[in-house]
Enzyme design. Sequence first.
Site, PDB file in Angstrom:
ATOM      1  N   SER A  22      30.393  48.449  21.644  1.00 40.46           N
ATOM      2  CA  SER A  22      31.523  49.159  21.713  1.00 40.46           C
ATOM      3  C   SER A  22      31.257  50.648  21.846  1.00 40.46           C
ATOM      4  CB  SER A  22      32.571  48.960  20.315  1.00 40.46           C
ATOM      5  OG  SER A  22      33.851  49.495  20.513  1.00 40.46           O
ATOM      6  N   ASP A  50      36.558  56.111   6.376  1.00 38.20           N
ATOM      7  CA  ASP A  50      36.671  55.480   7.396  1.00 38.20           C
ATOM      8  C   ASP A  50      36.765  53.828   7.017  1.00 38.20           C
ATOM      9  OD1 ASP A  50      35.959  55.217  10.377  1.00 38.20           O
ATOM     10  OD2 ASP A  50      34.730  53.528   9.590  1.00 38.20           O
ATOM     11  N   GLU A  94      56.196  44.973  20.165  1.00 41.51           N
ATOM     12  CA  GLU A  94      57.108  46.316  20.005  1.00 41.51           C
ATOM     13  C   GLU A  94      56.361  47.231  19.147  1.00 41.51           C
ATOM     14  OE1 GLU A  94      61.080  45.629  19.620  1.00 41.51           O
ATOM     15  OE2 GLU A  94      61.606  47.859  19.465  1.00 41.51           O
ATOM     16  N   HIS A 137      28.572  56.499  11.997  1.00 38.47           N
ATOM     17  CA  HIS A 137      29.489  56.086  10.738  1.00 38.47           C
ATOM     18  C   HIS A 137      28.334  56.245   9.545  1.00 38.47           C
ATOM     19  CE1 HIS A 137      31.709  54.219   7.720  1.00 38.47           C
ATOM     20  NE2 HIS A 137      31.172  52.985   7.691  1.00 38.47           N
TER      21      HIS A 137
HETATM   22  N1  LIG Z   1      33.589  49.675  16.790  1.00 38.98           N
HETATM   23  C1  LIG Z   1      33.920  51.126  16.895  1.00 38.98           C
HETATM   24  O1  LIG Z   1      34.555  51.484  17.694  1.00 38.98           O
HETATM   25  C2  LIG Z   1      33.391  52.028  15.995  1.00 38.98           C
HETATM   26  C3  LIG Z   1      31.855  51.757  15.286  1.00 38.98           C
HETATM   27  N2  LIG Z   1      31.602  52.877  14.576  1.00 38.98           N
HETATM   28  C4  LIG Z   1      29.993  52.649  14.205  1.00 38.98           C
HETATM   29  O2  LIG Z   1      29.162  52.606  15.380  1.00 38.98           O
HETATM   30  C5  LIG Z   1      28.259  51.884  15.050  1.00 38.98           C
HETATM   31  C6  LIG Z   1      27.904  50.695  16.098  1.00 38.98           C
HETATM   32  O3  LIG Z   1      29.220  49.899  16.097  1.00 38.98           O
HETATM   33  P1  LIG Z   1      29.889  48.917  17.128  1.00 38.98           P
HETATM   34  O4  LIG Z   1      29.786  49.725  18.280  1.00 38.98           O
HETATM   35  O5  LIG Z   1      31.022  48.358  16.787  1.00 38.98           O
HETATM   36  O6  LIG Z   1      28.733  47.689  17.283  1.00 38.98           O
HETATM   37  P2  LIG Z   1      28.799  46.441  18.461  1.00 38.98           P
HETATM   38  O7  LIG Z   1      28.791  45.478  17.428  1.00 38.98           O
HETATM   39  O8  LIG Z   1      29.976  46.677  19.262  1.00 38.98           O
HETATM   40  O9  LIG Z   1      27.414  46.584  19.147  1.00 38.98           O
HETATM   41  C7  LIG Z   1      26.449  46.048  18.645  1.00 38.98           C
HETATM   42  C8  LIG Z   1      25.266  46.485  19.630  1.00 38.98           C
HETATM   43  O10 LIG Z   1      23.966  46.408  19.122  1.00 38.98           O
HETATM   44  C9  LIG Z   1      23.072  45.610  19.448  1.00 38.98           C
HETATM   45  N3  LIG Z   1      22.286  44.811  18.485  1.00 38.98           N
HETATM   46  C10 LIG Z   1      22.869  44.051  17.550  1.00 38.98           C
HETATM   47  N4  LIG Z   1      21.672  43.597  16.996  1.00 38.98           N
HETATM   48  C11 LIG Z   1      20.481  44.039  17.385  1.00 38.98           C
HETATM   49  C12 LIG Z   1      19.182  44.183  17.410  1.00 38.98           C
HETATM   50  N5  LIG Z   1      18.716  43.404  16.055  1.00 38.98           N
HETATM   51  N6  LIG Z   1      18.177  44.620  18.115  1.00 38.98           N
HETATM   52  C13 LIG Z   1      18.855  45.366  18.905  1.00 38.98           C
HETATM   53  N7  LIG Z   1      20.136  45.551  19.419  1.00 38.98           N
HETATM   54  C14 LIG Z   1      20.866  45.029  18.499  1.00 38.98           C
HETATM   55  C15 LIG Z   1      24.068  44.558  20.030  1.00 38.98           C
HETATM   56  O11 LIG Z   1      23.361  43.833  21.121  1.00 38.98           O
HETATM   57  P3  LIG Z   1      23.487  42.393  21.558  1.00 38.98           P
HETATM   58  O12 LIG Z   1      24.384  42.256  22.778  1.00 38.98           O
HETATM   59  O13 LIG Z   1      21.993  42.026  22.058  1.00 38.98           O
HETATM   60  O14 LIG Z   1      24.072  41.675  20.572  1.00 38.98           O
HETATM   61  C16 LIG Z   1      25.045  45.535  20.693  1.00 38.98           C
HETATM   62  O15 LIG Z   1      24.702  46.425  22.091  1.00 38.98           O
HETATM   63  C17 LIG Z   1      28.314  51.418  13.544  1.00 38.98           C
HETATM   64  O16 LIG Z   1      27.783  52.238  13.058  1.00 38.98           O
HETATM   65  C18 LIG Z   1      29.861  51.432  13.325  1.00 38.98           C
HETATM   66  O17 LIG Z   1      30.326  51.605  11.999  1.00 38.98           O
HETATM   67  C19 LIG Z   1      32.021  53.940  14.554  1.00 38.98           C
HETATM   68  C20 LIG Z   1      33.509  54.156  14.956  1.00 38.98           C
HETATM   69  C21 LIG Z   1      34.322  53.150  15.790  1.00 38.98           C
HETATM   70  C1  LIG Z   2      39.194  51.182  12.777  1.00 35.63           C
HETATM   71  C2  LIG Z   2      38.053  50.536  12.930  1.00 35.63           C
HETATM   72  C3  LIG Z   2      36.797  51.728  12.982  1.00 35.63           C
HETATM   73  O1  LIG Z   2      36.703  52.335  11.914  1.00 35.63           O
HETATM   74  C4  LIG Z   2      37.058  52.562  14.256  1.00 35.63           C
HETATM   75  C5  LIG Z   2      37.274  52.184  15.585  1.00 35.63           C
HETATM   76  O2  LIG Z   2      36.967  53.904  13.862  1.00 35.63           O
HETATM   77  C6  LIG Z   2      35.555  50.741  13.240  1.00 35.63           C
HETATM   78  O3  LIG Z   2      34.420  50.766  12.425  1.00 35.63           O
HETATM   79  O4  LIG Z   2      35.572  50.029  14.283  1.00 35.63           O
END
Ligand SMILES: NC(=O)C1=CN([C@@H]2O[C@H](COP(=O)(O)OP(=O)(O)OC[C@H]3O[C@@H](n4cnc5c(N)ncnc54)[C@H](OP(=O)(O)O)[C@@H]3O)[C@@H](O)[C@H]2O)C=CC1
Ligand SMILES: CC[C@](O)(C(C)=O)C(=O)O
Length: 337
Positions: free
Chosen positions: A27, A190, A230, A107
């Site tokens: 993401s 957060d 909604e 984060h």
């Molecule tokens: N989701 C969000 O919108 C938000 C997230 N954050 C922070 O951002 C960070 C990432 O979160 P998020 O984007 O949700 O993560 P996702 O779960 O969306 O993505 C995880 C990624 O990590 C890869 N991955 C998982 N395990 C491994 C591994 N062992 N070795 C190599 N690659 C790996 C996955 O690849 P594969 O396809 O191979 O599984 C995928 O590309 C976190 O710290 C989160 O707290 C902060 C703000 C908002």
């Molecule tokens: C609200 C969820 C969140 O904290 C974000 C999008 O900021 C997350 O960790 O995905």
Amino acid sequence: MAKMYYENEINESVLKGKKIAIIGYGSQGHAHALNLKESGFDVVVGVRPGKSFDQAKEDGVEVKTVAEAAAEADVIQILLPDERQKAVYEAEIAPNLTTGKALMFAHGFNIHFGQIVPPADVDVFLVAPKGPGHLVRRQFQEGAGVPGLFAIHQDATGEARDLALAYGKGIGSARGGLLETTFAEETVTDLFGEQAVLCGGATALVKAGFETLVEAGYQPELAYFETLHELKLIVDLMFEGGMETMRYSVSDTAEWGDYVTGPRIVTDEVKENMKAVLKDIQDGTFAKDWINENETGRPRYTKYKEEGANHQIEEVGRKLRSMMPFIQEGKKKVVIK
Ligand SMILES: NC(=O)C1=CN([C@@H]2O[C@H](COP(=O)(O)OP(=O)(O)OC[C@H]3O[C@@H](n4cnc5c(N)ncnc54)[C@H](OP(=O)(O)O)[C@@H]3O)[C@@H](O)[C@H]2O)C=CC1
Ligand SMILES: CC[C@](O)(C(C)=O)C(=O)O
């Protein structure tokens, strides 16, 4: 008012000659990598072979293993799931984290709760967009930007703050504004926001409203429109102009609910529950439970995920949304995991 940082006051030259490794292409990862690349920065993605690796290649981004990307980068942004970061950091990133490099997060969980302890001779900071990664990407493409936070944990080179601001500008967050915080404040707020309000509180409120109507004999389709569909339209109004704009657009009768009926639902008891959740996050109880859940194979997470997907509101929603192609069009703009 706290100081906000916007695009025109940020000089990104400090980051321009540097190689940025985006570790993870989910993401946040895909959004940061593509936005930075389109902002003119030198980006390499580090991820294991599989779905994300293939997606990054398809998107035209340079992609390598985590260790390779970390080894060649000056700035290493860890965008893996929080619960996996410690293991990947220890095995593949730490050995490549040499003096003067920068380690980044979106984060503060792993630094704040002591899961990752970087060496003293590297910069450590976070840039955290305040929104889901797919919207960070979509808004950037639309010329907008999701606001973000930045925080410095270690400034070994003296450049950490400038690097953080330049990075925030590169992903588009300085269009919405960057606010300085600490790892402690970002982590606690957060977690509180997502658990108590955004992803926990909001879904619980919607499900309770839906179930109340359906159990009273009203049609599930109608209940879906009333309590979930909604809600987005009402939140859009609050997003655009605060509660004032929402109150302007809804009927006076609905506005009366804002003043009188809302407080009957979200009572002082609910606020006490929120305070208890905040305390669990502050004192580490929440983190301990979540880390333990992951170390034991996620038994509760897996059960709740299945129950959530099978809830009647989801079944009805899938059917109704399939008849609204304009919603499907919006969905195609984002990479759905
Ligand atoms: N989701 C969000 O919108 C938000 C997230 N954050 C922070 O951002 C960070 C990432 O979160 P998020 O984007 O949700 O993560 P996702 O779960 O969306 O993505 C995880 C990624 O990590 C890869 N991955 C998982 N395990 C491994 C591994 N062992 N070795 C190599 N690659 C790996 C996955 O690849 P594969 O396809 O191979 O599984 C995928 O590309 C976190 O710290 C989160 O707290 C902060 C703000 C908002
Ligand atoms: C609200 C969820 C969140 O904290 C974000 C999008 O900021 C997350 O960790 O995905």
